[in-house]
Design an enzyme around this catalytic site. Structure first.
Site, PDB file in Angstrom:
ATOM      1  N   CYS A 176       0.849  -1.191   0.000  1.00 37.97           N
ATOM      2  CA  CYS A 176       0.000   0.000   0.000  1.00 37.97           C
ATOM      3  C   CYS A 176       0.887   1.245   0.000  1.00 37.97           C
ATOM      4  CB  CYS A 176      -0.833  -0.039   1.281  1.00 37.97           C
ATOM      5  SG  CYS A 176      -1.838   1.398   1.569  1.00 37.97           S
ATOM      6  N   GLY A 188      -1.306 -17.020  -9.529  1.00 41.33           N
ATOM      7  CA  GLY A 188      -1.472 -18.343 -10.127  1.00 41.33           C
ATOM      8  C   GLY A 188      -0.213 -18.802 -10.858  1.00 41.33           C
TER       9      GLY A 188
HETATM   10  C1  LIG Z   1      -8.511 -13.026  -5.041  1.00 38.67           C
HETATM   11  C2  LIG Z   1      -7.260 -12.726  -4.286  1.00 38.67           C
HETATM   12  C3  LIG Z   1      -7.320 -11.976  -3.121  1.00 38.67           C
HETATM   13  C4  LIG Z   1      -6.148 -11.679  -2.407  1.00 38.67           C
HETATM   14  N1  LIG Z   1      -6.242 -10.957  -1.263  1.00 38.67           N
HETATM   15  C5  LIG Z   1      -5.109 -10.691  -0.555  1.00 38.67           C
HETATM   16  C6  LIG Z   1      -5.199  -9.984   0.678  1.00 38.67           C
HETATM   17  O1  LIG Z   1      -6.277  -9.629   1.161  1.00 38.67           O
HETATM   18  N2  LIG Z   1      -4.036  -9.708   1.339  1.00 38.67           N
HETATM   19  C7  LIG Z   1      -2.799 -10.128   0.862  1.00 38.67           C
HETATM   20  O2  LIG Z   1      -1.780  -9.863   1.519  1.00 38.67           O
HETATM   21  N3  LIG Z   1      -2.706 -10.844  -0.283  1.00 38.67           N
HETATM   22  C8  LIG Z   1      -3.830 -11.120  -0.997  1.00 38.67           C
HETATM   23  N4  LIG Z   1      -3.735 -11.858  -2.155  1.00 38.67           N
HETATM   24  C9  LIG Z   1      -2.410 -12.365  -2.593  1.00 38.67           C
HETATM   25  C10 LIG Z   1      -2.212 -13.840  -2.215  1.00 38.67           C
HETATM   26  O3  LIG Z   1      -2.219 -14.034  -0.811  1.00 38.67           O
HETATM   27  C11 LIG Z   1      -0.879 -14.381  -2.791  1.00 38.67           C
HETATM   28  O4  LIG Z   1       0.183 -13.605  -2.271  1.00 38.67           O
HETATM   29  C12 LIG Z   1      -0.815 -14.311  -4.310  1.00 38.67           C
HETATM   30  O5  LIG Z   1      -2.071 -14.574  -4.876  1.00 38.67           O
HETATM   31  C13 LIG Z   1       0.221 -15.274  -4.908  1.00 38.67           C
HETATM   32  O6  LIG Z   1      -0.108 -16.617  -4.601  1.00 38.67           O
HETATM   33  P1  LIG Z   1      -0.951 -17.571  -5.615  1.00 38.67           P
HETATM   34  O7  LIG Z   1      -0.334 -17.413  -6.979  1.00 38.67           O
HETATM   35  O8  LIG Z   1      -0.823 -18.944  -5.069  1.00 38.67           O
HETATM   36  O9  LIG Z   1      -2.359 -17.068  -5.600  1.00 38.67           O
HETATM   37  C14 LIG Z   1      -4.893 -12.156  -2.882  1.00 38.67           C
HETATM   38  C15 LIG Z   1      -4.847 -12.928  -4.062  1.00 38.67           C
HETATM   39  C16 LIG Z   1      -6.001 -13.220  -4.763  1.00 38.67           C
HETATM   40  C17 LIG Z   1      -5.910 -14.050  -6.010  1.00 38.67           C
END
Ligand SMILES: Cc1cc2nc3c(=O)[nH]c(=O)nc-3n(C[C@H](O)[C@H](O)[C@H](O)COP(=O)(O)O)c2cc1C
Length: 317
Positions: free
Chosen positions: A133, A219
């Site tokens: 942020c 992803g």
């Molecule tokens: C729909 C969605 C909502 C997310 N909300 C947050 C959040 O509220 N706070 C945060 O620190 N990361 C948030 N993330 C990031 C995930 O925690 C993670 O760091 C990121 O998606 C990479 O991992 P992945 O590829 O396995 O999804 C969000 C990711 C997605 C896809």
């Protein structure tokens, strides 16, 4: 399940947790009932980001399906600190695993208020600081700048002895320098990666598709980027690392551990398979057992990763 793992003073049943914001434990309990509790897929639960004030989140559309993942522009909708402490936290405390509360503020002072209030609650085992942020005063993304991270930790570190995990953003020029600043100023662990900035255009009009304009890519599309950043950060810090970004299988989790992570978080994959956390932990354990039984003659299965040195029981059970 993979063997137990020590992380910042917490004893976890295995090394797989969730990525913040990607698994709504309360919604799962509402939908499937208390049956989800004994089979909870993660070894710790990381709650979605909470902010001081309630937020509606971004206008729709909030999601775009990318060729190998998602672009989200959810915009951190949440009830705000008071709503979280009064309603969500007591219910999340019923989960059978330790609770890690993710908070975000737009200045070190605001993050400090969140940290003090959350850390005072016995339900919170640890806190994760979402630093993606901008600081309202400097305009800089806190997690993109080592000096911002240093100032943030100088403000919040004295507020609690509970573990503080800094969630790094990959949208930084030198993620290793940011991680090193976090460690030098008192972070207990770092987690990475958060989403990469991306966008999609409306196929007909060419206008930005997402209501927020841009969004965060997650992803499989980001897995190689995450692996490189985890590897880079592991060379710069000695505090534990929670690795995430596109993990879908036990092999991916094993790769992140080999790159230097102590825990692995599963995010986007849980949208496709809500039991992904447990499946990946099982696959990881089977993989590790197989590699112990049939060692690789080239030596690549030697106990040389940091995770193995720190948690020999995890991989040598
Ligand atoms: C729909 C969605 C909502 C997310 N909300 C947050 C959040 O509220 N706070 C945060 O620190 N990361 C948030 N993330 C990031 C995930 O925690 C993670 O760091 C990121 O998606 C990479 O991992 P992945 O590829 O396995 O999804 C969000 C990711 C997605 C896809």
């Amino acid at each position: 399940m993979s063997g137990p793992v020590a992380f910042c003073g917490l004893e976890l049943a295995h090394p797989v947790v969730n990525g913040s914001g990607t698994f709504d434990a309360l919604a799962a309990q509402r939908t499937f009932g208390d049956a989800v509790l004994p089979e909870f897929p993660f070894a710790a639960y990381v709650s979605k980001t909470i902010t001081r004030e309630p937020r509606q989140g971004n206008p729709p559309p909030r999601l775009w399906e990318a060729p190998a993942g998602l672009i989200n522009s959810i915009g951190l909708p949440n009830r705000g600190l008071d709503g979280y402490l009064a309603d969500d936290l007591p219910r999340l405390a019923q989960l059978p695993v330790p609770l890690i509360v993710n908070v975000m503020g737009d200045s070190p002072e605001h993050v400090g208020e969140l940290v003090s209030a959350v850390a005072a609650r016995p339900e919170a085992a640890a806190l994760e600081l979402n630093v993606s942020c901008p600081n309202v005063k400097s305009g800089l993304i806190m997690g993109a700048d080592p000096a911002e991270i240093a100032a943030l930790l100088d403000r919040v570190r004295p507020l609690t002895p509970k573990p503080l995990i800094v969630k790094l953003t990959p949208n930084a020029t030198d993620v290793g320098a940011v991680a090193a600043a976090a460690e030098a100023h008192g972070a207990d662990a770092v987690s990475l990666v958060n989403t990469l900035r991306g966008m999609a255009l409306h196929p007909a009009t060419g206008a930005p598709w997402l209501g927020g304009g841009t969004g965060g890519v997650s992803g499989p599309a980001i897995r190689a980027v995450a692996l490189a950043q985890i590897h880079e950060v592991a060379a710069r810090v000695s505090i534990p690392i929670v690795g995430m970004g596109g993990v879908q299988t036990g092999v991916h989790a094993r790769d992140f551990l080999r790159a230097g992570a102590t825990l692995v978080a599963v995010g986007t994959e849980s949208f496709r398979d809500p039991r992904a956390g447990a499946r990946i932990a099982d696959e990881l354990e089977a993989l590790v057992r197989k590699e112990r039984t049939f060692p690789d003659p080239a030596g690549s299965n030697a106990p040389d990763s940091r995770a193995e040195r720190e948690n020999p029981q995890q991989t040598r059970a």
